[in-house]
Scaffold this active site. Sequence first.
Site, short mmCIF file in Angstrom:
data_model
loop_
_atom_site.label_atom_id
_atom_site.label_comp_id
_atom_site.label_asym_id
_atom_site.label_seq_id
_atom_site.Cartn_x
_atom_site.Cartn_y
_atom_site.Cartn_z
N GLY A 12 -2.27 11.56 9.51
CA GLY A 12 -2.55 11.45 8.09
C GLY A 12 -2.36 12.71 7.28
N THR A 13 -1.53 13.65 7.76
CA THR A 13 -1.32 14.88 6.97
C THR A 13 -0.59 14.59 5.66
OG1 THR A 13 0.78 15.44 8.04
CG2 THR A 13 -1.25 16.31 9.04
N ILE A 93 7.13 -1.49 12.05
CA ILE A 93 8.28 -1.98 11.29
C ILE A 93 7.83 -3.14 10.41
CG2 ILE A 93 10.58 -3.05 11.48
CD1 ILE A 93 10.57 -0.17 12.44
N ASN A 108 8.93 5.71 1.49
CA ASN A 108 8.66 6.21 2.84
C ASN A 108 9.09 7.68 2.92
OD1 ASN A 108 8.10 6.04 5.73
ND2 ASN A 108 10.32 6.18 6.00
N HIS A 110 10.60 10.39 5.49
CA HIS A 110 11.25 10.49 6.80
C HIS A 110 11.54 11.97 7.07
CE1 HIS A 110 13.52 9.23 10.30
NE2 HIS A 110 14.44 10.09 9.94
C1 GRF Z 1 5.43 12.99 9.97
O1 GRF Z 1 6.38 13.81 10.61
C2 GRF Z 1 6.14 12.01 9.06
O2 GRF Z 1 7.36 12.51 8.58
C3 GRF Z 1 6.40 10.86 9.94
O3 GRF Z 1 5.20 10.76 10.71
C4 GRF Z 1 4.74 12.09 11.01
C5 GRF Z 1 3.22 12.16 11.00
O4 GRF Z 1 2.79 12.01 9.70
N1 GRF Z 1 6.73 9.69 9.17
P1 GRF Z 1 1.22 12.09 9.27
O5 GRF Z 1 0.68 13.43 9.75
O6 GRF Z 1 0.50 10.96 9.96
O7 GRF Z 1 1.25 11.97 7.80
#
Ligand code: GRF
Length: 211
Positions: A12-13, A93, A108, A110
């Site tokens: 969740g960053t 998906i 999204n 990516h």
């Molecule tokens: C990140 O690298 C994002 O680009 C990909 O999932 C990874 C983890 O994201 N889609 P988060 O820390 O859960 O937001």
Amino acid sequence: MKNIGVLVSGGGTNLQALIDAIKGGIIKSGRIVTVVSNNSNAYALKRAEKHRIDTSVISKKDYPVAEDFDRAILNHMKSYNVDLIVMAGFLAIVGKTLTDEYKNKIINIHPSLIPSFCGKGYYGLKVHEAAIEYGVKVSGATVHFVNEITDGGAIILQKPVSVLCDDTPETLQDRIMREAEWKILPEAVELFCADRLIIDANKVIIKENVL
Ligand code: GRF
């Protein structure tokens, strides 16, 4: 003020970047009304709860038929009057049931410069392993609209990040998240919520900010 629904699966960053951007005034035209994860253990859910944002779990395990999973997410988002769905590290998906109903209203993040290192099988560390294996000198992140083709929707924003000769997939992932993802995702969300994105065929035009 637009209602934002965020789909998460992991740490969740990127969700945190959105929460911080709203608190910091970078996102001023939208508010997060619900966070949904396909993974009940996702730390992203704890991040949402800490900020008193409503959370739900919609797990593929409970919906053996793919379309029912899509419809469960769709019904949830509609019940919250969501205007924009943001996939922030979302690994499940979704199909046309959701992408058609929310056409050009799902975005999204990516972790590469699409069309490089994207599509089926390219997610998380696998993206950065492929970039390092190929020997590219620049990678980065892309925010795009979501359609029925994995990573195939119109590109909204991209941000390049250098690939260093001693990079590992982990160090590259970390730098792309910090220097690119956490910046362009909030920026794209604000552009959408401020009605500044025009889609012409598969191209996105950003309207000037009229003060
Ligand atoms: C990140 O690298 C994002 O680009 C990909 O999932 C990874 C983890 O994201 N889609 P988060 O820390 O859960 O937001």
